[in-house]
Each structure stands twice: as C-alpha cells, then as structure tokens.
Design an enzyme around this catalytic site. Structure first.
Site, PDB file in Angstrom:
ATOM      1  N   TYR A   1      32.182  32.704  36.258  1.00 14.56           N
ATOM      2  CA  TYR A   1      31.281  33.519  35.437  1.00 14.56           C
ATOM      3  C   TYR A   1      30.086  32.731  34.911  1.00 14.56           C
ATOM      4  CZ  TYR A   1      35.491  36.474  35.304  1.00 14.56           C
ATOM      5  OH  TYR A   1      36.609  37.219  35.628  1.00 14.56           O
TER       6      TYR A   1
ATOM      7  N   TYR B   1      38.848  46.867  33.409  1.00 14.75           N
ATOM      8  CA  TYR B   1      38.846  45.589  34.115  1.00 14.75           C
ATOM      9  C   TYR B   1      40.284  45.303  34.538  1.00 14.75           C
ATOM     10  CZ  TYR B   1      38.565  40.684  35.269  1.00 14.75           C
ATOM     11  OH  TYR B   1      38.645  39.483  35.936  1.00 14.75           O
TER      12      TYR B   1
ATOM     13  N   LYS C   1      49.486  36.461  32.644  1.00 17.98           N
ATOM     14  CA  LYS C   1      48.998  35.682  31.509  1.00 17.98           C
ATOM     15  C   LYS C   1      50.131  35.080  30.665  1.00 17.98           C
ATOM     16  CE  LYS C   1      44.421  37.801  31.090  1.00 17.98           C
ATOM     17  NZ  LYS C   1      43.631  36.667  31.553  1.00 17.98           N
TER      18      LYS C   1
ATOM     19  N   ASP D   1      48.658  48.263  33.458  1.00 18.89           N
ATOM     20  CA  ASP D   1      48.250  46.871  33.643  1.00 18.89           C
ATOM     21  C   ASP D   1      48.367  46.193  32.281  1.00 18.89           C
ATOM     22  OD1 ASP D   1      46.975  44.449  33.870  1.00 18.89           O
ATOM     23  OD2 ASP D   1      45.112  45.243  34.724  1.00 18.89           O
TER      24      ASP D   1
END
Length: 398
Positions: free
Chosen positions: A6, A133, A250, A223
């Site tokens: 990014y 996202y 995560k 998600d």
C-alpha cells in the site's frame, strides 16, 4: 529490495525498524511505542507471550510443516477439534489455509461449487456490501467494494456477478427479491467493516439476512477475519447470528504466523460428501494446517477462553467510551466505538497528514488511512496504556 504494501515506493517515508517487541510495545533503536493497531488487528495477546512462544518452540523441535495431502498430524487435529467445540452451532468442518484472503477465496469457491454439485449452475452471483473489504486476491477484490484498494479491476469493466448493497434492510430485501434465483451466497464483514472505513451497523440487518438466506436457499458467509475473537465486543458475531460458512484469520494465531480457517456447517459439507470424486473440493494451499501455526493457534484459543478475554474487551470498550464520549472537533465527522475498536472519521484526509509521526513522538504506533484515525489495541493492554493511545488521538486535534 523490499516492496512494501500500500505504498508508492518512490515517495514513501523510511519505515521504522523494529528491533524488539514485548507486551503491547514495539521497540526501535531509539523509541518505545504502544502498538495501537495490533499489527493489522492480529496480535491480541501482545508480543512475546510466553505461552505462545513455548508452543512454537515445542513444535519446531518435532517438525515445522508437513503437507495435508495424504498426511495429517496432531496439531491440526487438535486445532480442528478445538474449533469444532468452540464455535457455535454446527460450524464443525475446518478447511485451513495460509491467509485470510485465501480463506475467503475458499469460502466463495465452496459456495459456488455447493450449488454446482446440486446441478444449479445458474447460481453465479454473489451479494456483498458497499464499502466491503475481503482481501487483495482477485475474487476477494471482486466481492470487495473499495476503489482505493481495488481500482486495478477497472481493467475488466463492471462485474455482472457481484451485487453490492448498503447495510439497510430495504436494500437487502430488494436484492433478494431481484436476484435470489441467481445468488449462491451473501458475504459480509459482520457488524464492523474494517478497511472500508471501520463502519459499524446493527445486528438486526444480519438477522434479516439470515431469514432471507433461509427463505431463498442462499448461503450466508461471515468474514470474521478481522471481527472474530472479540473485536466487536462479541466472541464471534456468529454467536449472535449463525452463518453457513465462517472465515477466521488474523487473531486465530495471536498474530504469530499467517494462518486461516474456512469453517462450514454440515449442510455445506454434505454438499461435497459422497462417492463422486468430481464433487470434492479441489483446493489445497501448500501450507494449510501448518504444524507451527496450528500449535500456536490452539494455545491462542485456549488463552482467550481460559483467561476470560471477553472481560478484558468489555473493559477496553468501557474505558474507550469514558475517554472518547463527547469528544468533538469541527474537523471530525464521527467518532465510532465498538468492542475493541475506536475510529475517528474526519471530513478531509489532509487533517490526518502527519499524525503517524505525531503519534510516534508520543509513544504510540498508529497507521491512519484515508479519512480514518483508529485504534484496535491488543487485549492485554493496561488502562494507562489505553488512555495514552486515546489521549494521543485527541491531542492531535488540539
């Protein structure tokens, strides 16, 4: 040369080099700072946790990795058993992969093939949220809705197989009425949309989504790569509304190693189970079920369970609301809080230019993006450390 994420490599500033980390702190050669974003929301137990360290050390002395193709091992069996016992409902069937993005790809592939296996090849469409996202691989970009991350897809033109809707019940009902015969799934980041702007919405939207998925025979995918393990103030949002497929990542490993799980219910699993080899799920990441990752994930889940992490998260939310309720500035559009997340949205992204350096100088690592200054702290943070993070956010506007 390292190609950083990014970032425009030509203009990016030199990243801070971390030489050590412990608890909630990151150490450079000349500074000590609280990690207010938990290394992209994953390091929930803090750094250098003795239990997690020992899990890695103990397993590496046996073996670090073997493929799951034709082989199995105790760490992956124990983690699968633990998740089956730990997750709600009949979310019992764990397919492991090496990142959250890949795990979402697996979920989307499961949903499509589930209907193909039933002879319903017309169900090619996916319903998703605006500002969604789900990752940076190609199918996850398609179901995402963030031009700042996924503008590369403009090369292909409009996608006819993904429908995006806002988190509003009338829009949800209209989408199901219009597209239900073509939908294979509805995928959401439940309650909290992360990289799309830390947007928060009510559980009633998910409850209605569950009803409509049942009514029209559409699979519901949560998600929870970012929201799972307490970030919304719930253990999992799946505890409130049960999806057909749940995606975890995560915090699954406490942020130690990349690993993820796509967990299906019995209905989905049975859609692949049988004598026909063509109905098998043909997917297999090299590092799925990695022994080191499974060993540390098992201990991470046990820590979360045994040390009553939900009480830690409730305390974080309580302190955050105490410190941030009523905080306002003419440059601020909204302050949002939920569980272990706080977000300050500003009207103009220029308002946050320089904040990362300011935070560094105040002993806090922060990574604002676009119009959003936020914190998702490790759950082991002490009250005075959390107050320091929040005071630093407020000080920027003063």
């Amino acid at each position: 040369m390292i190609w950083y994420p990014y970032q425009q490599m030509k203009t990016m500033k030199e990243p801070w080099k971390i030489v050590d980390a412990e608890g909630v702190y990151l150490y450079t050669e000349d500074n000590k700072m609280i990690d207010s974003v938990s290394s992209w929301w994953s390091v929930i137990h803090g750094y250098k946790h003795p239990v997690l360290n020992e899990a890695i050390k103990s397993q590496v002395d046996r073996f670090s990795h073997v493929m799951l193709g034709g082989l199995t091992h105790e760490p992956v069996q124990l983690l699968s058993d633990k998740l089956q016992q730990y997750l709600p409902g009949d979310l019992d069937y764990c397919f492991f992969s090496d990142s959250g993005s890949v795990a979402v790809e697996v979920a989307l592939k499961m949903a499509l093939q589930y209907y193909m296996n039933r002879g319903e090849k017309h169900r090619t469409k996916v319903l998703s949220l605006t500002n969604a996202y789900h990752g940076d691989t190609f199918k996850t970009m398609e179901v995402g809705d963030d031009e700042d991350y996924h503008f590369v897809l403009e090369a292909f033109g409009p996608n006819k197989n993904v429908i995006h809707i806002p988190t509003e019940v009338p829009a949800l009902e209209e989408a199901f009425e219009t597209y239900h015969e073509e939908l294979n799934c509805f995928i959401v980041e439940p309650l909290l949309q992360g990289a799309g702007g830390m947007r928060m919405y009510d559980v009633s939207f998910l409850q209605r989504a569950r009803q409509l998925c049942d009514q029209y025979g559409v699979l519901l995918i949560f998600d929870e790569v970012a929201t799972g393990f307490g970030r919304t103030g719930n253990r999992f949002v799946a505890d409130l509304v049960l999806p057909d497929i749940l995606v975890l990542g995560k915090a699954l490993t406490g942020g130690y190693i990349g690993h993820a799980a796509t967990v299906a219910n019995k209905k989905v699993y049975d859609g692949f189970y049988g004598d026909d080899p063509n109905k098998a799920l043909m997917h297999g990441p090299t590092f799925m079920g990695n022994a080191l990752a499974c060993s540390v994930a098992l201990k991470s889940v046990e820590l979360f369970e045994q040390q009553n992490y939900m009480s830690k998260i409730r305390k974080i939310e309580e302190i955050t609301k105490r410190e941030m309720d009523g905080f306002a500035d003419e440059r601020i559009k909204e302050v949002r809080m939920m569980g272990g997340c706080v977000c300050v949205e500003v009207y103009d992204s220029e308002t946050l230019q320089g904040y990362q350096q300011f935070a560094y100088e105040h002993g806090v690592f922060s990574r604002p993006f676009l119009n959003y200054m936020y914190a998702m702290v490790p759950y082991v943070i002490k009250e005075e450390e959390l107050v320091q993070v929040l005071d630093t956010m407020k000080a920027w506007f003063r």
